[in-house]
Scaffold this active site. Sequence first.
Site, mmCIF file in Angstrom:
data_model
loop_
_atom_site.group_PDB
_atom_site.id
_atom_site.type_symbol
_atom_site.label_atom_id
_atom_site.label_comp_id
_atom_site.label_asym_id
_atom_site.label_seq_id
_atom_site.Cartn_x
_atom_site.Cartn_y
_atom_site.Cartn_z
ATOM 1 N N ASP A 165 -84.017 21.549 39.393
ATOM 2 C CA ASP A 165 -85.269 22.211 39.776
ATOM 3 C C ASP A 165 -85.218 23.727 39.585
ATOM 4 O O ASP A 165 -86.171 24.429 39.920
ATOM 5 C CB ASP A 165 -85.675 21.859 41.207
ATOM 6 N N ASP A 191 -79.646 19.238 40.422
ATOM 7 C CA ASP A 191 -80.815 18.357 40.485
ATOM 8 C C ASP A 191 -81.956 18.826 39.593
ATOM 9 O O ASP A 191 -83.020 18.214 39.571
ATOM 10 C CB ASP A 191 -81.291 18.141 41.919
ATOM 11 N N SER A 247 -78.381 19.051 45.647
ATOM 12 C CA SER A 247 -78.790 20.261 44.941
ATOM 13 C C SER A 247 -77.578 21.061 44.464
ATOM 14 O O SER A 247 -76.755 20.554 43.713
ATOM 15 C CB SER A 247 -79.707 21.097 45.834
#
Length: 449
Positions: free
Chosen positions: A237, A235, A95
Amino acid sequence: MALFSTTGIRGISNETLTSEFVLDLARTYGSMLKQGSKVLIGNDPRTSSEMVKSAVIAGLLETGLNGFDTGIVPIPVLNFAVKQSYDAGIMVTSSHNPAEYNGLKFILTNGMEISENQEKRFEQIYKRKNFRRANWKKIGKYTEHNVIQDYETAVLNFIKLKALNLKIVLDIGNGAQGTVVPNLFKQLSCETVILHRTMNGFFERGPEPRPDTLTKLRETVLSEQADMGIAFDTDGDRAIFVTGREEILMGDVTGSLLANEILSENKGGLIVTTVATSSLIDYVVEKNNGKIIKTKIGGKIVGDVIIKKKALFGFEENGGCMFPQISPSRDGALTAVKIAELVASSGKSLSQLVAKFPKFHQLKARIHCEEKLKSKVMTYIKTLVKKEVKKIDSTDGVKIFFEDDSWILIRPSGTEPIFRVFCESKSQKRTEELEKWGVEKVKEAIKKL
């Protein structure tokens, strides 16, 4: 020490996250799933992702699972695809952590990360090393499979407008959204300027879209006279927005903007967010006769509540929004498209849409703290908040509400060796005072221990 952080398992590549370690983690997850299950594997562009993914695939096939490699994809694409067609998924990513880190997120058939109870079962199997080993006739099969087109089709079908006709600067952050979001906006008739698109595992901007890393995005929005800028994490998101006037809008604001639209369309409903979110969402929910649940910080926690309570929408202050019709997990690309659609359909600028909301001043700080000191620091902080407070919320860390409706939240990060301080009030000066107090108290506690 627990294997899992707030989300997934992370470590420094080839130091604390070795191929041998990853192989055992994959064997563990493979042993939890039914033999013959289909598992989708994706990764972000970190330098170690291919190495880590190879170990993941070996562990899954060894336990009799079939591995489907979809290459570099944002995690919301993997979550969506798993929900549609697979028994489980594994995303190789760390992340927003620095480039030397990597990690694994374990996805269930509903597109969500495994729950805390399942994490406990995972750790039990891992510690016992009692992994299933498939008979040579039943070793799993490896296949490559692209799932991006199906995701893009679902996103384009989810929105009402088919042409947005906006000019947008996209800051990919050298992350996985480089494989998806530029093409989405191209299909929506948008002119795009793309920053930091190279996917080689080195983050020119930094892996996390924070105000201090978005200078180039702001400058480019201004020089290109764009309608907005959008920055993504590694990532994919999360999405953070910059208006045409160079204002940075954190996830509290854009999440509240989307919640306002969704609640208005549905004449009320339930919204889920975390205790770190701005009081702006309380204003929005009350204005629309809606309901709200505030949880601990963590996308999977918010997502679990969305599913259990059948909420309309959920989000975190970090820019991660969740649309359960597509997937109950954070989705940076869909967030970007929905905000752009809102601007295009309204005929107003993003600044004008936000201006109708009351202004709350926010600041966030990070203080380095060794993992072994976190619990002691938290105990010390709690002893300092007995006077001049209106309310204390211990849902996650300690959130202190004052009589003037300002608040400060102090909590240890679940993914990094830091403490986070969130603070908010109706004036910049008061917010700065709160931030200074919080940072000083955390540093004071660390020094004493």
